[in-house]
Write a protein that holds these residues in place. Structure first.
Motif, PDB file in Angstrom:
ATOM      1  N   THR A  46      93.984  13.095 -45.943  1.00 41.88           N
ATOM      2  CA  THR A  46      95.101  12.149 -45.957  1.00 41.88           C
ATOM      3  C   THR A  46      95.904  12.264 -44.676  1.00 41.88           C
ATOM      4  OG1 THR A  46      95.238  12.245 -48.367  1.00 41.88           O
ATOM      5  CG2 THR A  46      97.185  11.464 -47.186  1.00 41.88           C
ATOM      6  N   ASP A  47      96.180  13.478 -44.255  1.00 38.83           N
ATOM      7  CA  ASP A  47      96.894  13.745 -43.005  1.00 38.83           C
ATOM      8  C   ASP A  47      95.949  14.520 -42.102  1.00 38.83           C
ATOM      9  OD1 ASP A  47      98.512  14.405 -40.903  1.00 38.83           O
ATOM     10  OD2 ASP A  47     100.079  15.380 -42.100  1.00 38.83           O
TER      11      ASP A  47
ATOM     12  N   GLU B  25      89.837  17.371 -49.998  1.00 37.37           N
ATOM     13  CA  GLU B  25      89.938  15.958 -50.359  1.00 37.37           C
ATOM     14  C   GLU B  25      88.617  15.206 -50.333  1.00 37.37           C
ATOM     15  OE1 GLU B  25      93.967  13.907 -49.514  1.00 37.37           O
ATOM     16  OE2 GLU B  25      93.520  15.065 -47.717  1.00 37.37           O
TER      17      GLU B  25
END
Length: 404
Positions: free
Chosen positions: A239-240, A250
């Motif tokens: 996500t980041d 993730e």
């Protein structure tokens, strides 16, 4: 021969003669490691690894498709090869960006410069092996969806509240493909391709990087981009992506299993070691200190190779435990994951070496031992321990540490 350290000769000259160097020549190799993986030139980010994010996404859809009984062979093979399919499966992905892409999973399997550029025959075999498991899921397992698996018969088998689908030897092809891609795609491209001096220093990369010459209309130099591509195969689905450790795990591939190893108290800190090495190596490229860059590449190779070996041993030992409780569904699931991680050992790399920890012949020997005859139905604890010990003996961890 490439001068691996910027201003290396001048730095040594100044050091040994104990004279002052001009202030406009920075010979301080104590490069500050940035807090995040964020780099910019003239206010524009120089970090780019979209191709790696795309291949992670394609591989994700492939593994999901292998669990969908409605998937056809041509559909799944198109997800693997991303070629123009026959039978109406030319747009196999749910993500239209993947369908429009010229990239594919298969093209980067066993495709590293260091291991396979002069070994195309083995590369072709590996590509074909993984493709055959995709096909076998459709031809062997799907037709027996409602058949109870037994010795020599493919079908379904209970694993607690879950149902697993295995071949006649108890192997889950979807797990074999998923875990093998961690090595054949992610590890091989990271450790044996993009972190290789043969790639980083190819052509005019060193002089261009020293001079700040960017790659075409892009904001990055070619060397910066190659390092970023190695980063993308681990963190490209985060996500980041500049600070990925906050949400580690993730994707379903290397990122997930770095997280699993990190969460084992025997190996806590390994994720930060890898992330720090990526950041410092990239900072070293910006500063032009290529010895520092290469030191960080060795750290990444060592730690990611350990991740593969640790998880291979973990799943063999978990499978042994499940078998001792006559939990065949749980055991076969663990052993299928272990099978894939063992396959991935071929792509690991010894530190400060151009050699893998295990040759293909050694890996093939492990796989034959696991699957010969009735395969997982007949495997015993002694055999699983023997393979586990052989793997752990080449690393700095014990079977007991990995098994927890």
């Amino acid at each position: 021969m490439v001068n691996r350290t910027k201003f290396g000769f001048l730095g040594l000259f100044c050091t040994f003669l104990m004279v002052s160097c001009s202030n406009n020549l920075d010979i301080n190799t104590n490069i500050e490691n940035p807090a995040t993986y964020s780099f910019a030139r003239d206010g524009v980010s120089t970090v780019s690894f979209s191709g790696q994010s795309t291949r992670i996404g394609m591989a994700t859809e492939l593994i999901e498709g292998m669990l969908d009984i409605n998937s056809t062979e041509s559909l799944l093979l198109e997800m693997y090869t991303n070629e123009t399919a026959t039978g109406g499966d030319a747009v196999p992905f749910s993500n239209p960006e993947y369908n429009a892409s010229t990239k594919s999973v298969k093209s980067k399997v066993a495709a590293s410069q260091d291991f396979f550029s002069s070994n195309t025959a083995e590369s072709a075999i590996i590509k074909a092996e993984i493709q055959s498991w995709v096909t076998d899921q459709v031809t062997e397992v799907f037709p027996n969806e409602n058949v109870l698996a037994e010795v020599g018969v493919a079908g379904q088998i209970a694993d607690g509240t879950s149902v697993r689908y295995v071949n006649a030897q108890g192997l889950e092809y979807n797990q074999a493909v998923a875990k093998s891609l961690i090595g054949a795609l992610m590890i091989d491209q990271i450790c044996n391709n993009y972190l290789s001096p043969a790639i980083l220093d190819a052509g005019n990369n060193v002089t261009d990087n020293d001079s700040g010459v960017v790659d075409g209309n892009n904001s990055y130099t070619t060397m910066e981009h190659k390092w970023d591509e190695a980063y993308g195969y681990l963190f490209g689905a985060a996500t980041d992506t500049s600070n990925p450790l906050t949400t580690l795990g993730e994707d379903a591939f290397l990122n997930k299993y770095l997280s699993r190893v990190e969460n084992d108290s025997d190996f806590t800190g390994i994720a930060a070691e890898v992330f720090d090495a990526y950041k410092l190596g990239r900072a070293a490229i910006v500063a032009g200190y290529y010895d520092v860059r290469d030191q960080q590449a060795e750290i990444i190779r060592e730690k990611l190779s350990e991740v593969i070996a640790i998880r291979a041993v973990y799943y063999l030992q978990q499978g042994k435990l499940a078998l001792s409780n006559s939990d065949f569904g749980g055991a076969f699931h663990d052993l299928s994951e272990g099978f894939g991680f063992i396959y991935s050992l071929r792509f690991t790399r010894k530190s400060n070496s151009t050699e893998p920890y295990f040759t293909k012949e050694e890996v093939d020997g492990f796989m034959t031992t696991l699957t010969e005859g009735n395969g997982f139905w007949d495997i015993n604890a002694e055999t699983l321990d023997e393979i586990s010990e052989t793997i752990a003996s080449k690393f700095s961890f014990t079977v007991a540490q990995a098994a927890e």
